[in-house]
Design an enzyme around this catalytic site. Structure first.
Site, PDB file in Angstrom:
ATOM      1  N   CYS A  52       0.833  -1.202   0.000  1.00  0.00           N
ATOM      2  CA  CYS A  52       0.000   0.000   0.000  1.00  0.00           C
ATOM      3  C   CYS A  52       0.867   1.251   0.000  1.00  0.00           C
ATOM      4  O   CYS A  52       0.483   2.277  -0.549  1.00  0.00           O
ATOM      5  CB  CYS A  52      -0.933  -0.009   1.205  1.00  0.00           C
ATOM      6  SG  CYS A  52      -2.244  -1.254   1.115  1.00  0.00           S
ATOM      7  N   CYS A  95      13.122   6.120  -6.381  1.00  0.00           N
ATOM      8  CA  CYS A  95      11.660   5.962  -6.362  1.00  0.00           C
ATOM      9  C   CYS A  95      11.198   6.461  -5.001  1.00  0.00           C
ATOM     10  O   CYS A  95      11.795   7.392  -4.453  1.00  0.00           O
ATOM     11  CB  CYS A  95      11.253   4.508  -6.622  1.00  0.00           C
ATOM     12  SG  CYS A  95      11.770   3.336  -5.352  1.00  0.00           S
TER      13      CYS A  95
END
Length: 383
Positions: free
Chosen positions: A187, A341
């Site tokens: 998530c 990232c």
């Protein structure tokens, strides 16, 4: 286990239902339910189970409340940020129903402690977010013949079912093998609609209550799939696998195993330690030093465009991970390249791909832009 006058009034809307009544409410009061996780799924489940009058609720969670949790983990509040989740959750449950006994376990669930913890409980509710813990919980429940109410969430999709040893299939019957490490984003990487865990967590709590009072049809052998975008519910039926290594006719797994290794995590760590598949890394502070020295390099951000809008490191070139193969021609293998990232997982995959394509001077930003926010530029928003 009789009900007090206060409890009769508190649970009166249960008592007047013939499916529950005094007998059913007394069963709820006598029940002991263990919640694995006090986060997205555990929050709504714990709130409703406490309100329903479950006698004893156990909470297992070693994490602390973070600001990013508050969008969906409704048992916690802003003032709880930084506190252990089990303490925050226990305090809230006491406010809802002081008749409920809440037992906390501020520790990571492992094969070394799970049998000690679950022995005092009748039913387990799974609110975890990783595969190794799910397989651990499943196997422990099969060995102890305790029901395991499962739920999972991702973005707009959720699923739930009940694994009940002796009455239906187990988790391994449905998911025989875990996906490769990193194949399914968490998530934290992929996001989740804040309301979604409320829906799935309440379904899990409903299944727990049904199991306790012995009414209705539990989701045994039925996987319920929920799509919040389409607002649809559908069901997939599955059966016990007679060749299942844990609950099959001739099980090959008869004790708890190394679940990190089973899910590929230990193998990956071992490969990294002995030099195979080594991903070269650079820290956020080292990257900042390169910038200050005006060293020449290319910074590639492999997050999604919507993440790039939240924050970015100055000078970064956006090439989402999924587009790297088709846009690799935009990069020069002669250049020094740093890839980033969010937390460093997706960028590690990009570095590995670029290495296979012949890039020799490419490094992964350890900890991703989150590390940059914490260690270099506090004005860069964290998410």
């Amino acid at each position: 286990m009789s009900l007090s006058q206060d409890e009769i009034l508190r649970y009166s809307r249960h008592l007047i239902m013939p499916e529950v009544g005094v007998e059913g409410q007394e069963k709820l009061k006598a029940a002991k339910v263990l919640l694995i996780g006090s986060g997205g799924l555990g929050s709504p489940a714990a709130l409703y189970l406490a309100a329903a009058g479950i006698g004893t609720i156990g909470l297992v969670d070693f994490d602390r409340v973070d600001f990013s949790n508050l969008q969906r983990q409704i048992i916690h509040s802003t003032k709880s940020v930084g506190r252990p989740k089990v303490e925050s959750a226990k305090e809230r449950l006491a406010e809802i129903n002081p008749n409920v006994k809440v037992v906390t376990y501020d520790e990571m669930l492992t094969k070394d402690n799970i049998m000690r913890i679950l022995k005092d409980y009748d039913i387990l509710l799974d609110g975890t977010d990783n595969f190794q813990t799910r397989y651990l919980v499943n196997d422990a429940c099969v060995f102890t013949k305790k029901p395991f109410v499962y739920g999972s969430i991702f973005r707009f999709d959720g699923q739930a079912t009940v694994f009940y040893p002796g009455r239906g299939p187990c988790y391994r019957c449905l998911f025989a093998e875990p996906p490769p490490p990193g194949m399914v984003p968490s998530c934290a990487e992929g996001g989740v609609l804040g309301i979604l865990p409320g829906v799935i967590g309440v379904i899990q709590a409903t299944e727990v209550v049904k199991l306790i009072i012995g009414k209705g049809e539990p989701l045994i052998g039925r996987l319920m799939l929920y799509d919040a975008l389409k607002m649809t519910l559908r069901e997939v039926k599955f059966r016990r696998n007679p060749k299942c290594p844990v609950c099959g006719d001739n099980p090959s797994i008869k004790e708890l195993i190394d679940y990190d290794a089973f899910c590929g995590l230990a193998r990956g760590q071992e490969e990294k330690s002995n030099g195979a598949k080594m991903i070269p890394e650079i820290s956020a502070k080292e990257l900042k030093a390169m910038m200050d020295k005006k060293e020449k390099f290319i910074l590639v951000d492999v997050r999604e465009p919507n993440e790039f809008q939240i924050n970015r490191i100055p000078g970064a070139k956006l090439i989402p991970l999924g587009n790297i193969p088709e846009r690799v021609h935009e990069l020069d293998s002669a250049d020094n390249i740093v890839v980033n990232c969010h937390f460093g997982g997706r960028s590690a995959k990009a570095v590995e791909f670029l290495q296979k394509m012949g890039f020799k001077k490419v490094k992964n930003l350890a900890g991703g832009i989150d590390a940059w926010s914490q260690d270099v530029d506090p004005s860069c928003p964290r998410y």
